[in-house]
Design a protein around this motif. Structure first.
Motif, short mmCIF file in Angstrom:
data_model
loop_
_atom_site.label_atom_id
_atom_site.label_comp_id
_atom_site.label_asym_id
_atom_site.label_seq_id
_atom_site.Cartn_x
_atom_site.Cartn_y
_atom_site.Cartn_z
N TRP A 175 48.42 42.53 35.66
CA TRP A 175 47.26 42.85 34.82
C TRP A 175 47.24 42.02 33.54
CZ3 TRP A 175 43.10 45.20 36.50
CH2 TRP A 175 43.21 46.00 37.65
N ARG A 176 48.42 41.71 33.01
CA ARG A 176 48.47 40.86 31.81
C ARG A 176 47.94 39.47 32.13
NH1 ARG A 176 51.80 37.14 29.85
NH2 ARG A 176 53.41 37.51 31.43
N LYS A 177 48.28 38.95 33.31
CA LYS A 177 47.81 37.62 33.69
C LYS A 177 46.30 37.60 33.91
CE LYS A 177 52.18 36.02 35.66
NZ LYS A 177 52.91 35.63 36.89
N LEU A 178 45.76 38.66 34.51
CA LEU A 178 44.31 38.75 34.66
C LEU A 178 43.65 38.79 33.29
CD1 LEU A 178 43.74 41.30 37.58
CD2 LEU A 178 43.72 38.82 37.68
N ASN A 179 44.27 39.51 32.39
CA ASN A 179 43.71 39.66 31.05
C ASN A 179 43.76 38.35 30.27
OD1 ASN A 179 42.59 41.99 29.50
ND2 ASN A 179 44.08 41.32 27.97
N ASN A 180 44.69 37.48 30.62
CA ASN A 180 44.87 36.22 29.89
C ASN A 180 44.02 35.07 30.44
OD1 ASN A 180 46.66 37.35 28.10
ND2 ASN A 180 48.49 36.70 29.22
N ILE A 181 43.29 35.33 31.52
CA ILE A 181 42.43 34.27 32.07
C ILE A 181 41.33 33.96 31.06
CG2 ILE A 181 40.72 33.74 33.86
CD1 ILE A 181 42.44 35.43 35.77
N THR A 182 41.16 32.70 30.76
CA THR A 182 40.17 32.30 29.75
C THR A 182 38.79 32.14 30.37
OG1 THR A 182 40.52 29.94 30.07
CG2 THR A 182 41.97 31.08 28.49
N THR A 242 46.93 28.10 44.57
CA THR A 242 48.13 28.39 43.79
C THR A 242 48.00 29.79 43.21
OG1 THR A 242 47.24 27.58 41.70
CG2 THR A 242 48.30 25.96 43.16
N LEU A 243 49.11 30.35 42.74
CA LEU A 243 49.07 31.71 42.20
C LEU A 243 48.14 31.79 41.00
CD1 LEU A 243 50.15 34.55 42.58
CD2 LEU A 243 52.07 33.98 41.07
N ASP A 244 48.21 30.80 40.12
CA ASP A 244 47.32 30.79 38.96
C ASP A 244 45.86 30.73 39.38
OD1 ASP A 244 49.42 30.97 37.21
OD2 ASP A 244 49.48 28.83 36.73
N ASP A 245 45.56 29.87 40.36
CA ASP A 245 44.19 29.76 40.85
C ASP A 245 43.75 31.04 41.55
OD1 ASP A 245 43.73 27.26 39.84
OD2 ASP A 245 44.14 26.19 41.70
N MET A 246 44.70 31.68 42.24
CA MET A 246 44.37 32.92 42.95
C MET A 246 43.90 33.99 41.97
SD MET A 246 44.03 34.77 45.62
CE MET A 246 44.84 33.96 46.99
N TYR A 247 44.58 34.10 40.82
CA TYR A 247 44.20 35.11 39.84
C TYR A 247 42.80 34.83 39.28
CZ TYR A 247 48.87 37.19 39.84
OH TYR A 247 50.02 37.84 40.21
N VAL A 248 42.51 33.56 39.05
CA VAL A 248 41.16 33.20 38.59
C VAL A 248 40.14 33.54 39.67
CG1 VAL A 248 39.65 31.32 37.84
CG2 VAL A 248 42.04 31.37 37.10
N ALA A 249 40.48 33.26 40.93
CA ALA A 249 39.58 33.55 42.05
C ALA A 249 39.30 35.05 42.17
CB ALA A 249 40.17 33.02 43.35
N GLY A 291 33.55 52.27 31.92
CA GLY A 291 34.70 52.39 32.80
C GLY A 291 36.01 52.09 32.10
N GLY A 292 36.98 51.58 32.87
CA GLY A 292 38.33 51.42 32.36
C GLY A 292 38.69 50.00 31.97
N ARG A 293 39.95 49.60 32.29
CA ARG A 293 40.51 48.36 31.74
C ARG A 293 39.85 47.10 32.27
NH1 ARG A 293 46.54 48.77 34.50
NH2 ARG A 293 45.86 49.18 36.64
N LEU A 294 39.22 47.17 33.45
CA LEU A 294 38.59 45.97 34.00
C LEU A 294 37.51 45.42 33.08
CD1 LEU A 294 38.41 46.94 37.76
CD2 LEU A 294 39.52 44.90 36.84
N LYS A 295 36.78 46.32 32.43
CA LYS A 295 35.68 45.84 31.58
C LYS A 295 36.18 45.15 30.33
CE LYS A 295 34.63 49.82 28.56
NZ LYS A 295 35.84 50.64 28.76
N GLU A 296 37.47 45.33 30.00
CA GLU A 296 38.03 44.74 28.79
C GLU A 296 38.64 43.36 29.01
OE1 GLU A 296 37.42 46.09 26.02
OE2 GLU A 296 36.66 47.98 26.80
N ILE A 297 38.74 42.92 30.27
CA ILE A 297 39.27 41.58 30.52
C ILE A 297 38.32 40.56 29.89
CG2 ILE A 297 39.78 39.87 32.31
CD1 ILE A 297 40.61 42.16 34.14
#
Length: 421
Positions: free
Chosen positions: A294-301, A339-346, A375-381
């Motif tokens: 979740w931290r990595k999702l949150n850090n996506i620019t 890649t894992l980084d690209d997967m999170y962006v996807a 809603g919850g944490r998803l809207k805060e990304i």
């Protein structure tokens, strides 16, 4: 008190004011015990939560909302409760019943206004085939009161509609068609509160004292009320699952591509069961196994999301009860060459894209509207926020000051009720 899909939340109200320091959260049984489990578990978790609050300050009323699309059966002849069937419960038998309804009773969903998503109670009733006992169907709020006190015999229309066999327009149960689907089963359904009726579900005992329980509303409707949704806005409600909805006073010209849900004297046109937090949690648990997921999702620019042009061959519809379920999605994610980084962006991109598509279905009904994100944490990304702000004209994030929208909605309903009486 909100018994949600991921947690139980409560807050004290005194003189129409919420005491924010009194907010309490505990884990919900749905996340701990699975798709089907003993109804006694629910009573234990409920009592554990409310008894702790009661020790702090003895209260006289509970205003309640809960997760929907669930039921417990009370065998009225034997006085025995079945297991609790949650909206997550799916079996081959229930999927076969869905196929039968779609083929033999194509007008059923038009009448009830509910899509036959896997896990709907009207499908899970098939688990009872083989017994001819008369059955009393209990929603989650009714189950609690039935075991701990005395029921009034009525429920809110939002919970009735969540069964998938109640018509919000006709304000009646679809007994005739239900008897054809399940000729050997006999059901006893409760009455449904009228819009201006006192929503007293019943009375329970706490520490030997009577406590009245009101409401028993669906958590989706209550959350949207708490987000200040009006008929000039479209809601994107993000949580364990998610929904896109709009309030309508007049639904005469509304097409059947939307579900129809009661909304406190009005109606919601909605698309529900959209993949959200539950799908992402499952992917992390079974595939990525990343403690920093979740931290990595949150850090996506926002920039990485806007510049992303890799081929994405999957979406998040990985569960049979998802909006657009495709059994290939899970394998496509597992076998992806990203890649894992690209997967999170996807993951973030396909998550946001589904709402961009859905909003166009609503705006096709009329002029462009305000968008309310709740809603919850998803809207805060941050990247999620950015893509919504970029693609929609007027986006609002309601200021809740740390109080869940469901609790704000319950507060509004209790105040309105007091003003009426």
């Amino acid at each position: 008190l909100d018994i949600g899909a991921t947690s139980i939340k409560s807050v004290f109200q005194r003189d129409n004011t919420l005491i924010k320091d009194s907010i309490m959260r505990t884990d919900s049984f749905s996340t701990k015990y699975g798709n089907k489990f003993s109804s006694d578990v629910i009573i234990g978790d409920f009592l554990s939560h409310v008894a702790e609050q009661y020790r702090i300050c003895p209260f006289s009323e509970i205003w309640l909302c809960t997760e929907m699309h669930n039921f417990t059966i009370l065998d009225e002849r034997k006085g025995v409760f079945s297991e609790f069937y949650s909206w997550r419960h799916i079996s081959n038998r229930t999927l076969e019943i869905r196929e039968k309804i779609n083929q033999e009773y194509p007008d059923f969903t038009d009448s009830t206004g509910q899509s036959l998503h896997a896990g709907m109670p009207v499908l899970n009733f098939s688990e009872l085939i083989g017994s001819k006992n008369p059955y009393r169907i209990l929603t989650l709020p009714e189950l609690i009161i039935c075991k701990l006190g005395a029921l009034s015999g009525k429920i809110d229309s939002s919970m009735a509609a969540s069964y998938g066999c109640y018509s919000p327009l006709k304000e009646e149960w679809e007994i005739e068609i239900l008897d054809k689907i399940y000729p050997d089963l006999k059901f006893d359904f409760p009455s449904v509160f009228k819009s201006m009726e006192e929503p007293l579900l019943g009375v329970i005992k706490l520490d030997g004292k009577d406590v009245q329980v009101f409401g028993g509303y669906g958590d989706m409707q209550t959350a949207l009320l708490g987000s200040s949704l009006d008929d000039k806005s479209i809601s994107i409600n993000l949580g364990t699952g998610s929904q896109v909805a709009k309030v309508y006073k007049d639904i005469t010209n509304l097409n059947h591509s939307f579900d129809l849900k009661p909304f406190f004297g009005k109606f919601l046109a909605a698309h529900t069961h959209i993949p959200a937090g539950r799908s992402l949690e499952h992917l992390n648990k079974t595939i990525f196994k990343d403690k920093n997921f979740w931290r990595k999702l949150n850090n996506i620019t926002p920039q990485s999301l806007e510049g992303f042009n890799k081929l994405i061959e999957f979406d998040l519809n990985i569960f049979p009860n998802n909006w657009r379920y495709n059994k290939k999605n899970l394998d496509l994610i597992k076998k992806s060459n990203l890649t894992l980084d690209d997967m999170y962006v996807a993951l973030v991109k396909v998550f946001c894209d589904q709402y961009i598509e859905l909003i166009t279905l609503f705006t096709a009904q009329g002029q462009e509207e305000n968008i309310i994100i709740s809603g919850g944490r998803l809207k805060e990304i941050p990247a999620v926020k950015n893509i919504f702000l970029k693609n929609f004209k007027d986006v609002k994030y309601p200021e809740t000051k740390g109080v869940d929208e469901t609790l704000l909605g319950l507060n509004t309903l209790s105040i309105e009720h007091k003003n009426v009486i």
